[in-house]
Enzyme design. Structure first.
Site, PDB file in Angstrom:
ATOM      1  N   LYS A 141      26.127  55.060 -39.427  1.00  0.00           N
ATOM      2  CA  LYS A 141      26.359  55.130 -37.984  1.00  0.00           C
ATOM      3  C   LYS A 141      27.835  54.875 -37.678  1.00  0.00           C
ATOM      4  O   LYS A 141      28.468  55.611 -36.922  1.00  0.00           O
ATOM      5  CB  LYS A 141      25.498  54.075 -37.283  1.00  0.00           C
ATOM      6  CG  LYS A 141      25.671  54.021 -35.783  1.00  0.00           C
ATOM      7  CD  LYS A 141      25.005  52.806 -35.165  1.00  0.00           C
ATOM      8  CE  LYS A 141      23.565  52.688 -35.610  1.00  0.00           C
ATOM      9  NZ  LYS A 141      22.852  51.589 -34.923  1.00  0.00           N
TER      10      LYS A 141
ATOM     11  N   LYS B 282      30.975  45.469 -39.957  1.00  0.00           N
ATOM     12  CA  LYS B 282      30.702  45.460 -38.514  1.00  0.00           C
ATOM     13  C   LYS B 282      29.226  45.732 -38.300  1.00  0.00           C
ATOM     14  O   LYS B 282      28.677  46.701 -38.838  1.00  0.00           O
ATOM     15  CB  LYS B 282      31.530  46.562 -37.830  1.00  0.00           C
ATOM     16  CG  LYS B 282      31.396  46.567 -36.322  1.00  0.00           C
ATOM     17  CD  LYS B 282      32.372  45.616 -35.672  1.00  0.00           C
ATOM     18  CE  LYS B 282      32.027  45.280 -34.245  1.00  0.00           C
ATOM     19  NZ  LYS B 282      31.000  44.215 -34.063  1.00  0.00           N
TER      20      LYS B 282
ATOM     21  N   LYS C 211      24.939  43.682 -41.225  1.00  0.00           N
ATOM     22  CA  LYS C 211      23.968  43.198 -40.237  1.00  0.00           C
ATOM     23  C   LYS C 211      23.609  41.773 -40.628  1.00  0.00           C
ATOM     24  O   LYS C 211      23.723  41.388 -41.784  1.00  0.00           O
ATOM     25  CB  LYS C 211      22.716  44.073 -40.242  1.00  0.00           C
ATOM     26  CG  LYS C 211      21.924  44.020 -38.961  1.00  0.00           C
ATOM     27  CD  LYS C 211      22.524  44.885 -37.857  1.00  0.00           C
ATOM     28  CE  LYS C 211      21.793  44.695 -36.550  1.00  0.00           C
ATOM     29  NZ  LYS C 211      22.203  45.672 -35.537  1.00  0.00           N
TER      30      LYS C 211
ATOM     31  N   GLN D 163      23.717  50.993 -40.561  1.00  0.00           N
ATOM     32  CA  GLN D 163      24.973  50.736 -39.852  1.00  0.00           C
ATOM     33  C   GLN D 163      26.160  51.400 -40.551  1.00  0.00           C
ATOM     34  O   GLN D 163      27.103  51.843 -39.897  1.00  0.00           O
ATOM     35  CB  GLN D 163      25.190  49.223 -39.769  1.00  0.00           C
ATOM     36  CG  GLN D 163      26.187  48.770 -38.727  1.00  0.00           C
ATOM     37  CD  GLN D 163      25.597  48.680 -37.328  1.00  0.00           C
ATOM     38  OE1 GLN D 163      24.515  48.164 -37.151  1.00  0.00           O
ATOM     39  NE2 GLN D 163      26.312  49.208 -36.349  1.00  0.00           N
TER      40      GLN D 163
ATOM     41  N   THR E 264      25.324  50.794 -25.391  1.00  0.00           N
ATOM     42  CA  THR E 264      24.290  51.406 -26.236  1.00  0.00           C
ATOM     43  C   THR E 264      23.314  52.222 -25.385  1.00  0.00           C
ATOM     44  O   THR E 264      22.989  53.373 -25.709  1.00  0.00           O
ATOM     45  CB  THR E 264      23.549  50.329 -27.043  1.00  0.00           C
ATOM     46  OG1 THR E 264      24.515  49.527 -27.732  1.00  0.00           O
ATOM     47  CG2 THR E 264      22.607  50.949 -28.054  1.00  0.00           C
TER      48      THR E 264
ATOM     49  N   GLY F 213      25.994  41.407 -30.898  1.00  0.00           N
ATOM     50  CA  GLY F 213      24.599  41.059 -30.580  1.00  0.00           C
ATOM     51  C   GLY F 213      23.620  42.084 -31.118  1.00  0.00           C
ATOM     52  O   GLY F 213      23.990  43.117 -31.659  1.00  0.00           O
ATOM     53  N   ASP F 214      22.367  41.770 -30.989  1.00  0.00           N
ATOM     54  CA  ASP F 214      21.249  42.677 -31.293  1.00  0.00           C
ATOM     55  C   ASP F 214      20.032  42.020 -30.644  1.00  0.00           C
ATOM     56  O   ASP F 214      20.195  41.177 -29.732  1.00  0.00           O
ATOM     57  CB  ASP F 214      21.073  42.857 -32.813  1.00  0.00           C
ATOM     58  CG  ASP F 214      20.117  43.996 -33.183  1.00  0.00           C
ATOM     59  OD1 ASP F 214      20.532  45.157 -33.173  1.00  0.00           O
ATOM     60  OD2 ASP F 214      18.926  43.725 -33.460  1.00  0.00           O
TER      61      ASP F 214
ATOM     62  N   ASN G 141      18.665  44.650 -23.583  1.00  0.00           N
ATOM     63  CA  ASN G 141      19.988  45.215 -23.317  1.00  0.00           C
ATOM     64  C   ASN G 141      19.999  46.741 -23.350  1.00  0.00           C
ATOM     65  O   ASN G 141      20.463  47.392 -22.407  1.00  0.00           O
ATOM     66  CB  ASN G 141      20.985  44.636 -24.338  1.00  0.00           C
ATOM     67  CG  ASN G 141      22.339  45.301 -24.260  1.00  0.00           C
ATOM     68  OD1 ASN G 141      22.614  46.256 -24.962  1.00  0.00           O
ATOM     69  ND2 ASN G 141      23.175  44.821 -23.361  1.00  0.00           N
TER      70      ASN G 141
HETATM   71  P1  NDP Z   1      17.027  42.738 -26.713  1.00  0.00           P
HETATM   72  O1  NDP Z   1      16.664  41.488 -27.399  1.00  0.00           O
HETATM   73  O2  NDP Z   1      17.955  42.696 -25.572  1.00  0.00           O
HETATM   74  O3  NDP Z   1      15.686  43.489 -26.226  1.00  0.00           O
HETATM   75  C1  NDP Z   1      14.684  43.807 -27.146  1.00  0.00           C
HETATM   76  C2  NDP Z   1      13.505  44.386 -26.372  1.00  0.00           C
HETATM   77  O4  NDP Z   1      12.596  44.946 -27.305  1.00  0.00           O
HETATM   78  C3  NDP Z   1      12.736  43.330 -25.588  1.00  0.00           C
HETATM   79  O5  NDP Z   1      12.187  43.927 -24.448  1.00  0.00           O
HETATM   80  C4  NDP Z   1      11.651  42.928 -26.583  1.00  0.00           C
HETATM   81  O6  NDP Z   1      10.460  42.405 -25.989  1.00  0.00           O
HETATM   82  C5  NDP Z   1      11.331  44.254 -27.214  1.00  0.00           C
HETATM   83  N1  NDP Z   1      10.782  44.040 -28.557  1.00  0.00           N
HETATM   84  C6  NDP Z   1      11.351  43.342 -29.570  1.00  0.00           C
HETATM   85  N2  NDP Z   1      10.523  43.319 -30.622  1.00  0.00           N
HETATM   86  C7  NDP Z   1       9.432  44.019 -30.258  1.00  0.00           C
HETATM   87  C8  NDP Z   1       8.230  44.356 -30.906  1.00  0.00           C
HETATM   88  N3  NDP Z   1       7.992  43.962 -32.162  1.00  0.00           N
HETATM   89  N4  NDP Z   1       7.324  45.104 -30.214  1.00  0.00           N
HETATM   90  C9  NDP Z   1       7.550  45.512 -28.949  1.00  0.00           C
HETATM   91  N5  NDP Z   1       8.679  45.200 -28.269  1.00  0.00           N
HETATM   92  C10 NDP Z   1       9.602  44.480 -28.929  1.00  0.00           C
HETATM   93  O7  NDP Z   1      17.574  43.725 -27.868  1.00  0.00           O
HETATM   94  P2  NDP Z   1      18.487  45.022 -27.723  1.00  0.00           P
HETATM   95  O8  NDP Z   1      18.129  45.745 -26.478  1.00  0.00           O
HETATM   96  O9  NDP Z   1      19.886  44.637 -27.970  1.00  0.00           O
HETATM   97  O10 NDP Z   1      18.034  45.882 -28.998  1.00  0.00           O
HETATM   98  C11 NDP Z   1      16.938  46.797 -28.953  1.00  0.00           C
HETATM   99  C12 NDP Z   1      17.033  47.763 -30.122  1.00  0.00           C
HETATM  100  O11 NDP Z   1      18.287  48.481 -30.042  1.00  0.00           O
HETATM  101  C13 NDP Z   1      17.013  47.131 -31.508  1.00  0.00           C
HETATM  102  O12 NDP Z   1      16.385  48.019 -32.412  1.00  0.00           O
HETATM  103  C14 NDP Z   1      18.484  47.033 -31.859  1.00  0.00           C
HETATM  104  O13 NDP Z   1      18.705  46.980 -33.265  1.00  0.00           O
HETATM  105  C15 NDP Z   1      18.989  48.350 -31.275  1.00  0.00           C
HETATM  106  N6  NDP Z   1      20.422  48.424 -31.017  1.00  0.00           N
HETATM  107  C16 NDP Z   1      21.025  47.522 -30.180  1.00  0.00           C
HETATM  108  C17 NDP Z   1      22.371  47.619 -29.932  1.00  0.00           C
HETATM  109  C18 NDP Z   1      23.056  46.736 -28.944  1.00  0.00           C
HETATM  110  O14 NDP Z   1      24.217  47.004 -28.635  1.00  0.00           O
HETATM  111  N7  NDP Z   1      22.407  45.719 -28.391  1.00  0.00           N
HETATM  112  C19 NDP Z   1      23.207  48.617 -30.631  1.00  0.00           C
HETATM  113  C20 NDP Z   1      22.448  49.580 -31.391  1.00  0.00           C
HETATM  114  C21 NDP Z   1      21.118  49.448 -31.597  1.00  0.00           C
HETATM  115  P3  NDP Z   1      10.076  40.843 -26.188  1.00  0.00           P
HETATM  116  O15 NDP Z   1      10.927  40.121 -25.194  1.00  0.00           O
HETATM  117  O16 NDP Z   1       8.616  40.787 -25.893  1.00  0.00           O
HETATM  118  O17 NDP Z   1      10.383  40.489 -27.603  1.00  0.00           O
END
Ligand code: NDP
Length: 452
Positions: A121, A97, A133, A118, A217, A172-173, A248
């Site tokens: 966690k 997962k 992943k 993961q 999250t 998703g991620d 997200n």
């Molecule tokens: P999204 O794609 O929805 O959002 C990612 C955000 O982070 C965007 O605003 C993006 O900006 C920014 N970002 C990505 N790469 C970079 C970078 N190199 N430098 C600065 N900003 C960056 O992803 P999520 O919100 O789903 O995921 C965010 C984090 O949370 C990740 O680390 C993910 O692994 C973790 N996570 C997510 C979960 C989930 O349920 N979605 C669960 C647990 C952890 P831009 O548009 O400019 O790229």
């Protein structure tokens, strides 16, 4: 509550040396393995059989790694080739997962670090789920819906054979939201001729998705902060909060921070951050990022109380609480010292490994409450497990019931990390607590199931 560097026991050092020798070009994976192995020494002292039985040697090697070609045709008729990954790290506690990430930076090191994290966690949530992943170096930014659909279909044309509700269940991620999950699930259904709801989580609520999975999250990270502050007799009420990212996790961390009486004042993307002293206006943020798929400076352009700071990160803004929710290694030692200098009380990782090791050290040295991602962002995967339960029993729980379950799970995750830290002589150190508690659950199961 500090994580001062310690000399590692010889068997642990030997495993670490082997991991370095085998994976020399995988810095993120090495960082993640270091972080876990450095903090589980107290468990190994209590359970020497874990070392004798070779639990560590097996844990650091994924059960299976799949790397594949993803060919597709763009809107101009040109052939594009991306690389796809799925790292199935451990199925000892349940089906693999973990999410899929579509981002230009994706490589094997990043997918392995995420898969490794993961495992622990997922164990910490207490649900029966293993760790994995996956993803691709495909970047959905600027691509049309039709291009994203063709890419997702090609990606699934290979990946489907490795998935299934009892085998491996992605979500998703970064770069994989509702649109991508729809296309991926649709192609799986087409290829297999099965409407197998439980093979993917994060689905739309109209077609098998669970209430609160989208929010889980970000909401969960804020619940975790509330738990940490609660132990100190404090709460989020009246606090200023810095959130990074605008995807997200960030959006729902901001939403829940408002609901808990705090004022979230920042959001960011890879171009810079916005600070809004009146508090982030969620409606404007979502319009800009989710509807228009725009950039974060578009938010500042619409809010007189906000300003955009190009090429910087929000940690220089004075706040009581920080929730990094964008990506790995986005909060370094200088950022940590800036936060400490401005009097931050608590930092919780909404993203995976957003805080560098020396930043974690600086925060803990200064007495800042620090919630590592394995615990603080576990609400997403825990709610995915609730989605799997609902799919298996063909039930649908209400938003209110699901949120109450999420809150209870985050309370349980907090307590597991907190009590484990106390039990192993590092009270208040949630890094040690989360790693030890997660590792113990996995190691006991591996021991029971033999050498496989
Ligand atoms: P999204 O794609 O929805 O959002 C990612 C955000 O982070 C965007 O605003 C993006 O900006 C920014 N970002 C990505 N790469 C970079 C970078 N190199 N430098 C600065 N900003 C960056 O992803 P999520 O919100 O789903 O995921 C965010 C984090 O949370 C990740 O680390 C993910 O692994 C973790 N996570 C997510 C979960 C989930 O349920 N979605 C669960 C647990 C952890 P831009 O548009 O400019 O790229």
């Amino acid at each position: 509550m500090t994580t001062s560097p310690r000399a590692l026991p010889a068997p642990v050092q030997s495993v670490l040396d082997t991991v370095h020798a085998r994976n020399p070009h995988e810095p993120e994976f090495l960082q993640a393995v270091h972080e876990v192995l450095e903090s589980i020494a107290p468990v190994l002292e209590t359970h020497p059989r874990f070392v004798e039985d070779g639990i560590l040697e097996r844990l650091v090697e994924p059960e299976r790694q799949i790397v594949f070609r993803v060919p597709w045709v763009d809107d101009t008729g040109r052939l594009q080739v991306n690389r796809g990954f799925r790292v199935q790290f451990s199925s000892v506690l349940g089906p693999y997962k973990g999410g899929l990430r579509f981002h230009s930076s994706v490589n094997l090191s990043i997918i392995k670090f995420l898969g490794f994290e993961q495992v622990f966690k997922n164990a910490l949530t207490g649900q029966g789920i293993g760790g994995a992943k996956g993803g691709s170096d495909f970047d959905p930014h600027g691509r049309s819906d039709a291009e994203v659909m063709r890419f997702c279909q090609s990606f699934m044309n290979e990946l489907y054979r490795h998935l299934g509700e009892h085998t491996d269940v992605p979500a998703g991620d970064i770069g994989v939201g509702a649109r991508e999950i729809g296309y991926l699930f649709g192609q799986y259904r087409k290829i297999t001729n099965r409407h197998e709801s439980g093979m993917f989580t994060g689905k739309g609520v109209q077609w098998g998705g669970a209430e609160v999975r989208t929010e889980a999250t970000g909401y969960g990270a804020v619940f975790f902060v509330q738990e940490m502050l609660g132990v100190q007799g404090d709460s989020l009420d009246g606090k200023r909060v810095a959130v990074s990212g605008s995807g997200n996790v960030a959006v729902y961390a901001i939403a829940k921070a408002w609901q808990m009486g705090a004022t979230p004042v920042t959001a960011s993307d890879s171009s810079g951050y916005v600070v809004d002293d009146a508090g982030i206006d969620l409606e404007v943020l979502r319009q800009v990022k989710e509807v228009e798929r725009g950039r974060i400076h578009d938010y500042a352009a619409r809010r007189p109380s906000a300003r955009f700071v190009e090429g910087a990160r929000p940690w220089e803004v004075p706040v009581d609480v920080a929730i990094p929710s964008a990506t790995q290694n986005e909060l370094d030692q200088a950022d940590a010292l800036a936060l400490v200098g401005n009097g931050v009380r608590a930092v919780a990782e909404g993203a995976n490994m957003p805080t560098t090791p020396d930043a974690v050290h600086a925060l803990q040295q200064a007495g800042v409450l620090f919630g590592p991602g394995k615990a603080a962002n576990a609400g997403g995967v825990a709610t995915s497990a609730l989605e799997m339960s609902q799919n298996a029993s063909r039930q649908r729980w209400s938003f209110g019931d699901s949120e109450a379950k999420l809150r209870a799970i985050m309370g349980g995750v907090h307590d597991a990390a907190f009590t484990s830290a106390e039990r192993y002589g590092r009270p208040g150190d949630y890094v040690v607590g989360a790693n030890c508690a997660g590792f113990e659950r996995v190691a006991h199961a591996m021991q029971a199931q033999g050498v496989i």
